[in-house]
Design an enzyme around this catalytic site. Structure first.
Site, PDB file in Angstrom:
ATOM      1  N   SER A  43       0.826  -1.197   0.000  1.00  0.00           N
ATOM      2  CA  SER A  43       0.000   0.000   0.000  1.00  0.00           C
ATOM      3  C   SER A  43       0.867   1.256   0.000  1.00  0.00           C
ATOM      4  CB  SER A  43      -0.951  -0.053   1.203  1.00  0.00           C
ATOM      5  OG  SER A  43      -2.037   0.821   1.045  1.00  0.00           O
ATOM      6  N   ASP A 189      -5.755  -4.051  -1.693  1.00  0.00           N
ATOM      7  CA  ASP A 189      -4.654  -3.652  -0.804  1.00  0.00           C
ATOM      8  C   ASP A 189      -3.931  -4.853  -0.203  1.00  0.00           C
ATOM      9  OD1 ASP A 189      -3.270  -2.660   1.641  1.00  0.00           O
ATOM     10  OD2 ASP A 189      -4.248  -0.782   1.099  1.00  0.00           O
TER      11      ASP A 189
END
Length: 308
Positions: A43, A189
């Site tokens: 991320s 993510d």
């Protein structure tokens, strides 16, 4: 630093704006000449790590972060709406307040009717702001971004192919960003599977692994009021303990003190980077020991010989 020291592999965790702290940590590594052999990011960590792997100086990275903090992407009214009361200092005028209220209403509508709060283009533009269109194979340092297959729940590691697309997949927070399709897989993510990619970094490292965890501390004095709050608190605690176990597998883990800064609060970029710098500086003795090879007489005799 001695020429014979071992290089570190960085495992950089996710956390939205909190991930700017990675830049501060990298500044300390750069200033002290700590050799970095590879970078693995999740991320926000995948964005910062990609910039470092491309060979950008930390001064360039800091400047780019500050430019982003003033960009329309970082000050989007929907992000302020997500922050709620924490974004009030940025919404001083009546127009700003009305815009935030409207955005909050649109977010509620999207939460129930759409697959994500933001469309594909928003996060594509965000990633493109920081990173050029290049292949991962062309980075100056070995690099990998970690995403999560939303169907199987398994980690997906990108160490080849389109850098921007890999980073966008790694940064697609479920429900906030649209999932990214890559080779028939729908990816979100990487923090869904591992908030700090220590295991992946360990698999690729020849030397020590330095982890940087920018997630929030979970201690609170506020008892939840609603069933949903209890459920969310439950998942927060689960994630905290999983991340703690992962970080214990690193040779050294840093956790910059970022308080309760919201993941969407890009306006605090400078302070966040400074906190990352502070965390690395305060841990310098441990960092130095991490990359300084142990002398043969220390291994043989131990004790007082360590001071020789």
């Amino acid at each position: 630093m001695a020429a014979e020291q071992a290089g570190v592999t960085l495992a950089l965790g996710g956390g939205g704006a909190r991930g700017f702290a990675h830049v501060g940590v990298m500044e300390v590594l750069e200033e002290h000449g700590v050799p970095v052999e590879g970078v693995v990011g999740v991320s926000a960590g995948s964005i910062a790590g990609a910039g470092y792997a491309l060979g950008y100086s930390t001064a360039e990275m800091r400047q780019r972060v500050l430019e982003f903090a003033d960009n329309s992407l970082a000050t989007d009214s929907r992000l302020l709406a997500l922050m709620g009361s924490s974004g009030r200092d940025k919404c001083k005028g009546l127009t700003d307040r009305l815009s935030r209220l409207f955005s909050q209403g649109m977010l509620v509508k999207s939460f129930f009717l759409d697959p994500s709060l933001f469309d594909h283009d928003f996060f594509h533009d965000m990633v493109s702001f920081f990173l050029p269109k290049v292949k991962i194979e062309d980075t100056a340092l070995p690099y990998a971004a970690v995403a999560t297959d939303i169907l199987s729940g398994e980690e997906v590691v990108f160490d080849r192919g389109d850098l921007r697309r890999a980073v966008q997949a790694s940064s697609a927070v479920p429900g906030v960003a649209a999932p990214v399709e890559v080779n028939g897989q729908w990816l979100v993510d990487g923090g869904s599977a591992c908030l700090v990619p220590v295991t992946v970094a360990r698999q690729r490292a020849r030397g020590p692994v330095l982890a940087v965890n920018v997630d929030k501390e979970i201690v609170t004095q506020d008892l939840p009021d609603q069933a949903m709050e209890y459920y969310l608190r439950h998942t927060e605690i689960q994630g905290y303990h999983l991340t703690k176990l992962l970080c214990e597998q690193a040779d050294l883990a840093l956790h910059p003190e970022l308080g309760d800064v919201h993941w969407a609060d890009f306006g605090k970029a400078a302070w966040i980077m400074d906190q990352g710098y502070k965390a690395a500086e305060e841990a310098w003795d441990k960092l130095e020991a991490l990359v300084k090879p142990e002398r043969w007489w220390r291994r043989l005799f131990g004790g007082e010989a360590a001071a020789l």
